[in-house]
Scaffold this motif. Sequence first.
Motif, PDB file in Angstrom:
ATOM      1  N   ALA A  38      12.899  23.767   3.812  1.00  0.00           N
ATOM      2  CA  ALA A  38      11.790  23.782   2.847  1.00  0.00           C
ATOM      3  C   ALA A  38      11.104  22.420   2.865  1.00  0.00           C
ATOM      4  O   ALA A  38      11.758  21.382   2.733  1.00  0.00           O
ATOM      5  CB  ALA A  38      12.326  24.079   1.447  1.00  0.00           C
ATOM      6  N   ALA A  39       9.773  22.439   3.040  1.00  0.00           N
ATOM      7  CA  ALA A  39       9.031  21.182   3.169  1.00  0.00           C
ATOM      8  C   ALA A  39       7.818  21.189   2.248  1.00  0.00           C
ATOM      9  O   ALA A  39       7.168  22.212   2.074  1.00  0.00           O
ATOM     10  CB  ALA A  39       8.571  20.995   4.616  1.00  0.00           C
ATOM     11  N   GLU A  40       7.549  20.015   1.669  1.00  0.00           N
ATOM     12  CA  GLU A  40       6.405  19.900   0.773  1.00  0.00           C
ATOM     13  C   GLU A  40       5.568  18.700   1.197  1.00  0.00           C
ATOM     14  O   GLU A  40       6.116  17.655   1.573  1.00  0.00           O
ATOM     15  CB  GLU A  40       6.904  19.710  -0.671  1.00  0.00           C
ATOM     16  N   GLU A  41       4.249  18.855   1.111  1.00  0.00           N
ATOM     17  CA  GLU A  41       3.338  17.779   1.491  1.00  0.00           C
ATOM     18  C   GLU A  41       2.696  17.227   0.218  1.00  0.00           C
ATOM     19  O   GLU A  41       2.175  17.995  -0.599  1.00  0.00           O
ATOM     20  CB  GLU A  41       2.268  18.376   2.409  1.00  0.00           C
ATOM     21  N   VAL A  42       2.741  15.910   0.045  1.00  0.00           N
ATOM     22  CA  VAL A  42       2.333  15.313  -1.233  1.00  0.00           C
ATOM     23  C   VAL A  42       1.482  14.068  -0.958  1.00  0.00           C
ATOM     24  O   VAL A  42       1.681  13.384   0.047  1.00  0.00           O
ATOM     25  CB  VAL A  42       3.596  14.919  -2.058  1.00  0.00           C
ATOM     26  N   ASP A  43       0.558  13.769  -1.864  1.00  0.00           N
ATOM     27  CA  ASP A  43      -0.196  12.522  -1.821  1.00  0.00           C
ATOM     28  C   ASP A  43       0.772  11.374  -2.112  1.00  0.00           C
ATOM     29  O   ASP A  43       1.217  11.187  -3.241  1.00  0.00           O
ATOM     30  CB  ASP A  43      -1.308  12.578  -2.880  1.00  0.00           C
ATOM     31  N   GLY A  44       1.099  10.629  -1.095  1.00  0.00           N
ATOM     32  CA  GLY A  44       2.115   9.580  -1.213  1.00  0.00           C
ATOM     33  C   GLY A  44       1.628   8.331  -1.916  1.00  0.00           C
ATOM     34  O   GLY A  44       2.393   7.381  -2.085  1.00  0.00           O
ATOM     35  N   ASN A  45       0.354   8.292  -2.331  1.00  0.00           N
ATOM     36  CA  ASN A  45      -0.136   7.164  -3.115  1.00  0.00           C
ATOM     37  C   ASN A  45      -0.204   7.506  -4.601  1.00  0.00           C
ATOM     38  O   ASN A  45      -0.650   6.689  -5.402  1.00  0.00           O
ATOM     39  CB  ASN A  45      -1.517   6.716  -2.622  1.00  0.00           C
ATOM     40  N   ASP A  46       0.214   8.709  -4.927  1.00  0.00           N
ATOM     41  CA  ASP A  46       0.250   9.159  -6.320  1.00  0.00           C
ATOM     42  C   ASP A  46       1.714   9.130  -6.766  1.00  0.00           C
ATOM     43  O   ASP A  46       2.485  10.055  -6.491  1.00  0.00           O
ATOM     44  CB  ASP A  46      -0.338  10.574  -6.407  1.00  0.00           C
ATOM     45  N   VAL A  47       2.078   8.060  -7.438  1.00  0.00           N
ATOM     46  CA  VAL A  47       3.511   7.842  -7.714  1.00  0.00           C
ATOM     47  C   VAL A  47       4.091   8.961  -8.582  1.00  0.00           C
ATOM     48  O   VAL A  47       5.260   9.322  -8.434  1.00  0.00           O
ATOM     49  CB  VAL A  47       3.752   6.435  -8.321  1.00  0.00           C
ATOM     50  N   GLY A  63       0.814  -1.222   0.000  1.00  0.00           N
ATOM     51  CA  GLY A  63       0.000   0.000   0.000  1.00  0.00           C
ATOM     52  C   GLY A  63       0.841   1.264   0.000  1.00  0.00           C
ATOM     53  O   GLY A  63       0.349   2.352  -0.256  1.00  0.00           O
ATOM     54  N   GLN A  64       2.133   1.129   0.298  1.00  0.00           N
ATOM     55  CA  GLN A  64       3.020   2.292   0.409  1.00  0.00           C
ATOM     56  C   GLN A  64       4.056   2.338  -0.722  1.00  0.00           C
ATOM     57  O   GLN A  64       5.010   3.124  -0.669  1.00  0.00           O
ATOM     58  CB  GLN A  64       3.740   2.272   1.767  1.00  0.00           C
ATOM     59  N   GLU A  65       3.874   1.499  -1.740  1.00  0.00           N
ATOM     60  CA  GLU A  65       4.930   1.322  -2.742  1.00  0.00           C
ATOM     61  C   GLU A  65       5.250   2.591  -3.526  1.00  0.00           C
ATOM     62  O   GLU A  65       6.355   2.729  -4.062  1.00  0.00           O
ATOM     63  CB  GLU A  65       4.540   0.210  -3.728  1.00  0.00           C
ATOM     64  N   ALA A  66       4.290   3.510  -3.618  1.00  0.00           N
ATOM     65  CA  ALA A  66       4.543   4.720  -4.408  1.00  0.00           C
ATOM     66  C   ALA A  66       5.617   5.601  -3.767  1.00  0.00           C
ATOM     67  O   ALA A  66       6.257   6.403  -4.459  1.00  0.00           O
ATOM     68  CB  ALA A  66       3.256   5.514  -4.593  1.00  0.00           C
ATOM     69  N   VAL A  67       5.812   5.449  -2.480  1.00  0.00           N
ATOM     70  CA  VAL A  67       6.870   6.222  -1.809  1.00  0.00           C
ATOM     71  C   VAL A  67       8.228   5.735  -2.309  1.00  0.00           C
ATOM     72  O   VAL A  67       9.048   6.517  -2.823  1.00  0.00           O
ATOM     73  CB  VAL A  67       6.758   6.088  -0.270  1.00  0.00           C
ATOM     74  N   ALA A  68       8.453   4.427  -2.190  1.00  0.00           N
ATOM     75  CA  ALA A  68       9.734   3.859  -2.630  1.00  0.00           C
ATOM     76  C   ALA A  68       9.958   4.111  -4.118  1.00  0.00           C
ATOM     77  O   ALA A  68      11.028   4.575  -4.536  1.00  0.00           O
ATOM     78  CB  ALA A  68       9.765   2.361  -2.342  1.00  0.00           C
ATOM     79  N   ALA A  69       8.916   3.810  -4.905  1.00  0.00           N
ATOM     80  CA  ALA A  69       9.072   3.890  -6.365  1.00  0.00           C
ATOM     81  C   ALA A  69       9.123   5.320  -6.865  1.00  0.00           C
ATOM     82  O   ALA A  69       9.694   5.598  -7.919  1.00  0.00           O
ATOM     83  CB  ALA A  69       7.927   3.133  -7.049  1.00  0.00           C
ATOM     84  N   GLY A  70       8.525   6.238  -6.113  1.00  0.00           N
ATOM     85  CA  GLY A  70       8.564   7.639  -6.515  1.00  0.00           C
ATOM     86  C   GLY A  70       9.846   8.336  -6.106  1.00  0.00           C
ATOM     87  O   GLY A  70      10.345   9.204  -6.827  1.00  0.00           O
ATOM     88  N   VAL A  71      10.395   7.945  -4.957  1.00  0.00           N
ATOM     89  CA  VAL A  71      11.583   8.649  -4.441  1.00  0.00           C
ATOM     90  C   VAL A  71      12.883   8.026  -4.958  1.00  0.00           C
ATOM     91  O   VAL A  71      13.726   8.708  -5.561  1.00  0.00           O
ATOM     92  CB  VAL A  71      11.593   8.643  -2.880  1.00  0.00           C
ATOM     93  N   ALA A 112       3.143  12.143  -8.578  1.00  0.00           N
ATOM     94  CA  ALA A 112       3.336  13.335  -7.729  1.00  0.00           C
ATOM     95  C   ALA A 112       4.576  13.164  -6.847  1.00  0.00           C
ATOM     96  O   ALA A 112       5.367  14.102  -6.665  1.00  0.00           O
ATOM     97  CB  ALA A 112       2.098  13.572  -6.876  1.00  0.00           C
ATOM     98  N   VAL A 113       4.753  11.951  -6.310  1.00  0.00           N
ATOM     99  CA  VAL A 113       5.926  11.699  -5.466  1.00  0.00           C
ATOM    100  C   VAL A 113       7.199  11.829  -6.301  1.00  0.00           C
ATOM    101  O   VAL A 113       8.175  12.475  -5.891  1.00  0.00           O
ATOM    102  CB  VAL A 113       5.859  10.294  -4.819  1.00  0.00           C
ATOM    103  N   ASP A 114       7.164  11.242  -7.487  1.00  0.00           N
ATOM    104  CA  ASP A 114       8.329  11.302  -8.382  1.00  0.00           C
ATOM    105  C   ASP A 114       8.698  12.763  -8.682  1.00  0.00           C
ATOM    106  O   ASP A 114       9.867  13.144  -8.583  1.00  0.00           O
ATOM    107  CB  ASP A 114       8.000  10.556  -9.672  1.00  0.00           C
ATOM    108  N   ALA A 115       7.692  13.567  -9.015  1.00  0.00           N
ATOM    109  CA  ALA A 115       7.965  14.971  -9.380  1.00  0.00           C
ATOM    110  C   ALA A 115       8.543  15.732  -8.188  1.00  0.00           C
ATOM    111  O   ALA A 115       9.525  16.476  -8.331  1.00  0.00           O
ATOM    112  CB  ALA A 115       6.684  15.639  -9.873  1.00  0.00           C
ATOM    113  N   ALA A 116       7.942  15.523  -7.009  1.00  0.00           N
ATOM    114  CA  ALA A 116       8.419  16.253  -5.818  1.00  0.00           C
ATOM    115  C   ALA A 116       9.829  15.816  -5.442  1.00  0.00           C
ATOM    116  O   ALA A 116      10.685  16.644  -5.095  1.00  0.00           O
ATOM    117  CB  ALA A 116       7.460  16.021  -4.657  1.00  0.00           C
TER     118      ALA A 116
END
Length: 313
Positions: free
Chosen positions: A187-196, A29-37, A198-202
């Motif tokens: 500097a901090a940004e808050e992102v939908d962590g299930n949107d891969v 359920g959290q894979e977009a964090v790993a795959a996005g970052v 959005a995570v990738d871009a941030a």
Amino acid sequence: MWRIRAFEELALRGLHEKLVLGAIHPSIGQEAVAAGVCPNLDRHDVLLSTHRGHGHTLAKGADPLAMMRELFGRAGGNCGGKGGSMHIADFGVGMLGANGVVAANIVIAAGAAHAVKLKRESKVVCCIFGDGAINRGPFLEGLNWAKVFGLPVLFVCEDNGFAATTRTRAMTAGEGPSARARSLGIAAEEVDGNDVLAVDAAARQAIAALRDGGGPRFLHLHTYRLTGHTGADPAAYRPKEEVEARWKDDPISRAAALLEAAGHPTASLAEARNAAYAEMIAAYEAARETPFPPVDQAFADVQDVGDPRAEAF
Ligand SMILES: Cc1ncc(C[n+]2csc(CCOP(=O)(O)OP(=O)(O)O)c2C)c(N)n1
Ligand SMILES: [Mg+2]
């Protein structure tokens, strides 16, 4: 994301078949964090992870067979089969370590980044930690140190809403992770962590800023743990309906829907999924057939303190 999902489903099978030694903490359920970052990091960049680190480690480029061997305590595991799930490190891909001590990786990341600065290297350091970690002392120590010395660290708070069985919100004073980072001038940004995407871009943007020497950055990624805290936790502390609703926000289904809407053929998505499962099933079977490390190696590489008997007095 399919590779991470498949790896962890196989790891859970291994737990139930008593092949896994010790606990595992799935990130299903959290894979977009790993795959996005993580793919925004180069191989030589440094990654620090948590007790829930399989996905981060795979996304940084570690070999799934070595990881499965590590979970099963076998020879050829990333740490010779002696660390297990919570202590996987693979320096060859810049993975400095998972960590069973909540928040400890934050100060280690600051230290690693300070080393980068002193050696005038071009690397950046990425430190992923949970929402529970922000309530431990090392969070303040690590962020403060990184900011004061202008260190190249990307702090990523992987906020799944829970610290083990507790809703983190109920244990957190103030506005939470990003506000705490901003209070230190980071500097901090808050992102939908299930949107891969959005995570990738941030992550891409934040890492580019690190490479430009702008000092530490902070990402607060909202996600949800779809399984129990460990492979053995039935997660009875939250309503079934809540979890069912969250499955509708599964990051993999979301990414697949996006790709399909963009005209990506369904068959090739299925192919990617099948290839991921085939790879991880092969790793599982090969790890199961791998011998345990030889007994005479039990104490090798465990602790580098010279000879404690000689040095204790
Ligand atoms: C210093 C420390 N205190 C307590 C624990 C027990 N513990 C293991 S995981 C965990 C919850 C951590 O929550 P979070 O940081 O949000 O990570 P998550 O498990 O949600 O990924 C706790 C309290 C620990 N491992 N280390
Ligand atoms: Mg958490």
